[in-house]
Each structure stands twice: as structure tokens, then as C-alpha cells.
Write a protein that holds these residues in place. Structure first.
Motif, PDB file in Angstrom:
ATOM      1  N   ARG A  44       1.205  24.743  -0.583  1.00 38.33           N
ATOM      2  CA  ARG A  44       2.646  24.716  -0.751  1.00 38.33           C
ATOM      3  C   ARG A  44       3.111  23.271  -0.837  1.00 38.33           C
ATOM      4  N   ILE A  45       4.158  23.056  -1.611  1.00 36.09           N
ATOM      5  CA  ILE A  45       4.709  21.726  -1.822  1.00 36.09           C
ATOM      6  C   ILE A  45       6.118  21.704  -1.257  1.00 36.09           C
ATOM      7  N   THR A  46       6.420  20.688  -0.459  1.00 28.96           N
ATOM      8  CA  THR A  46       7.767  20.548   0.087  1.00 28.96           C
ATOM      9  C   THR A  46       8.647  19.856  -0.951  1.00 28.96           C
ATOM     10  N   PRO A  47       9.946  20.083  -0.874  1.00 22.60           N
ATOM     11  CA  PRO A  47      10.850  19.372  -1.791  1.00 22.60           C
ATOM     12  C   PRO A  47      10.702  17.849  -1.676  1.00 22.60           C
ATOM     13  N   GLU A  48      10.481  17.349  -0.471  1.00 24.60           N
ATOM     14  CA  GLU A  48      10.319  15.901  -0.288  1.00 24.60           C
ATOM     15  C   GLU A  48       9.059  15.392  -0.998  1.00 24.60           C
ATOM     16  N   SER A  49       7.976  16.154  -0.952  1.00 23.23           N
ATOM     17  CA  SER A  49       6.748  15.764  -1.664  1.00 23.23           C
ATOM     18  C   SER A  49       6.996  15.697  -3.172  1.00 23.23           C
ATOM     19  N   LEU A  50       7.737  16.657  -3.680  1.00 25.18           N
ATOM     20  CA  LEU A  50       8.034  16.665  -5.111  1.00 25.18           C
ATOM     21  C   LEU A  50       8.928  15.485  -5.476  1.00 25.18           C
ATOM     22  N   LYS A  51       9.931  15.200  -4.648  1.00 29.28           N
ATOM     23  CA  LYS A  51      10.811  14.051  -4.906  1.00 29.28           C
ATOM     24  C   LYS A  51      10.019  12.751  -4.897  1.00 29.28           C
ATOM     25  N   GLN A  52       9.103  12.614  -3.940  1.00 33.39           N
ATOM     26  CA  GLN A  52       8.283  11.398  -3.854  1.00 33.39           C
ATOM     27  C   GLN A  52       7.403  11.252  -5.096  1.00 33.39           C
ATOM     28  N   PHE A  53       6.816  12.345  -5.534  1.00 31.65           N
ATOM     29  CA  PHE A  53       6.000  12.319  -6.748  1.00 31.65           C
ATOM     30  C   PHE A  53       6.830  11.845  -7.935  1.00 31.65           C
ATOM     31  N   LEU A  54       8.039  12.382  -8.072  1.00 28.25           N
ATOM     32  CA  LEU A  54       8.891  12.007  -9.198  1.00 28.25           C
ATOM     33  C   LEU A  54       9.323  10.545  -9.111  1.00 28.25           C
ATOM     34  N   ARG A  55       9.612  10.053  -7.901  1.00 30.32           N
ATOM     35  CA  ARG A  55       9.946   8.638  -7.727  1.00 30.32           C
ATOM     36  C   ARG A  55       8.774   7.757  -8.139  1.00 30.32           C
ATOM     37  N   LEU A  98       0.292  14.419  -5.957  1.00 25.55           N
ATOM     38  CA  LEU A  98       1.313  15.330  -5.434  1.00 25.55           C
ATOM     39  C   LEU A  98       0.773  15.899  -4.131  1.00 25.55           C
ATOM     40  N   VAL A  99       1.512  15.679  -3.059  1.00 27.27           N
ATOM     41  CA  VAL A  99       1.055  16.120  -1.734  1.00 27.27           C
ATOM     42  C   VAL A  99       1.398  17.588  -1.531  1.00 27.27           C
ATOM     43  N   ALA A 100       0.397  18.350  -1.127  1.00 28.88           N
ATOM     44  CA  ALA A 100       0.592  19.767  -0.815  1.00 28.88           C
ATOM     45  C   ALA A 100       0.068  20.032   0.586  1.00 28.88           C
ATOM     46  N   ILE A 101       0.690  20.985   1.243  1.00 30.91           N
ATOM     47  CA  ILE A 101       0.200  21.406   2.555  1.00 30.91           C
ATOM     48  C   ILE A 101      -0.509  22.729   2.387  1.00 30.91           C
ATOM     49  N   ARG A 102      -1.449  22.988   3.262  1.00 28.54           N
ATOM     50  CA  ARG A 102      -2.189  24.233   3.203  1.00 28.54           C
ATOM     51  C   ARG A 102      -1.701  25.143   4.323  1.00 28.54           C
ATOM     52  N   ILE A 103      -1.337  26.348   3.947  1.00 30.42           N
ATOM     53  CA  ILE A 103      -0.939  27.376   4.905  1.00 30.42           C
ATOM     54  C   ILE A 103      -1.908  28.531   4.669  1.00 30.42           C
ATOM     55  N   GLY A 104      -2.875  28.652   5.570  1.00 30.37           N
ATOM     56  CA  GLY A 104      -3.944  29.620   5.329  1.00 30.37           C
ATOM     57  C   GLY A 104      -4.715  29.180   4.103  1.00 30.37           C
ATOM     58  N   GLN A 144       2.842  27.156  -8.628  1.00 29.98           N
ATOM     59  CA  GLN A 144       3.413  27.818  -9.802  1.00 29.98           C
ATOM     60  C   GLN A 144       4.909  27.525  -9.918  1.00 29.98           C
ATOM     61  N   ASP A 145       5.608  27.514  -8.779  1.00 27.49           N
ATOM     62  CA  ASP A 145       7.039  27.169  -8.787  1.00 27.49           C
ATOM     63  C   ASP A 145       7.244  25.744  -9.303  1.00 27.49           C
ATOM     64  N   VAL A 146       6.413  24.822  -8.822  1.00 26.43           N
ATOM     65  CA  VAL A 146       6.514  23.424  -9.235  1.00 26.43           C
ATOM     66  C   VAL A 146       6.200  23.285 -10.726  1.00 26.43           C
TER      67      VAL A 146
END
Length: 67
Positions: A45-56, A35-41, A13-15
Motif C-alpha cells: 500500500r502507498i500512503t498519500p505522503e509517499s506519492l507526494k514525495q515521489f512526485l516532488r 516510490l515507498v510502499a508499506i506492506r500489510i500482510g 493499482q490505484d496509484v
């Protein structure tokens, strides 16, 4: 990662809010592997680096399709 700085992660939702797209669009990008996301439980969640990579990657696609 610096031991002093905590890892900051964003919810889909933040993204979606940052990219000004729908939650469904972000979910689709994650499902498609764009878009790479990690699962916590049960949460994704998406890391800032994953979002930057997606945008690149999106920039590269735009440049190559414009040629």
C-alpha cells in the motif's frame, strides 16, 4: 496524523490509475525504491505522503535535467 482522521492508503493499482501508467510501472517504481510502499500482510500500500514525495522528487529531476 490526526487521531480523528484514518490513514488513507492506496493500492499500486490505484496509484497506476491516478498517474495514468501501468500496474507494472508502479511495481517497478516500488522495487527500485523510487516510490515507498508499506506492506500489510501480503499486500503493498502507498500512503498519500509517499506519492507526494515521489512526485516532488520527479519534479526536481525534471528541473535539474532541463538545465
Amino acid at each position: 496524523m490526526d487521531a480523528q482522521s484514518p490513514l488513507k492508503v492506496m493500492s499500486p493499482q490505484d496509484v497506476a490509475e491516478l498517474l495514468q501508467v501501468s500496474d507494472k510501472t508502479v511495481s517497478r517504481l516500488i522495487s527500485n525504491g523510487q516510490l515507498v510502499a508499506i506492506r500489510i500482510g501480503r499486500l503493498r500500500r502507498i500512503t498519500p505522503e509517499s506519492l507526494k514525495q515521489f512526485l516532488r522528487n520527479q519534479e526536481k529531476r525534471e528541473r535539474t535535467s532541463a538545465v
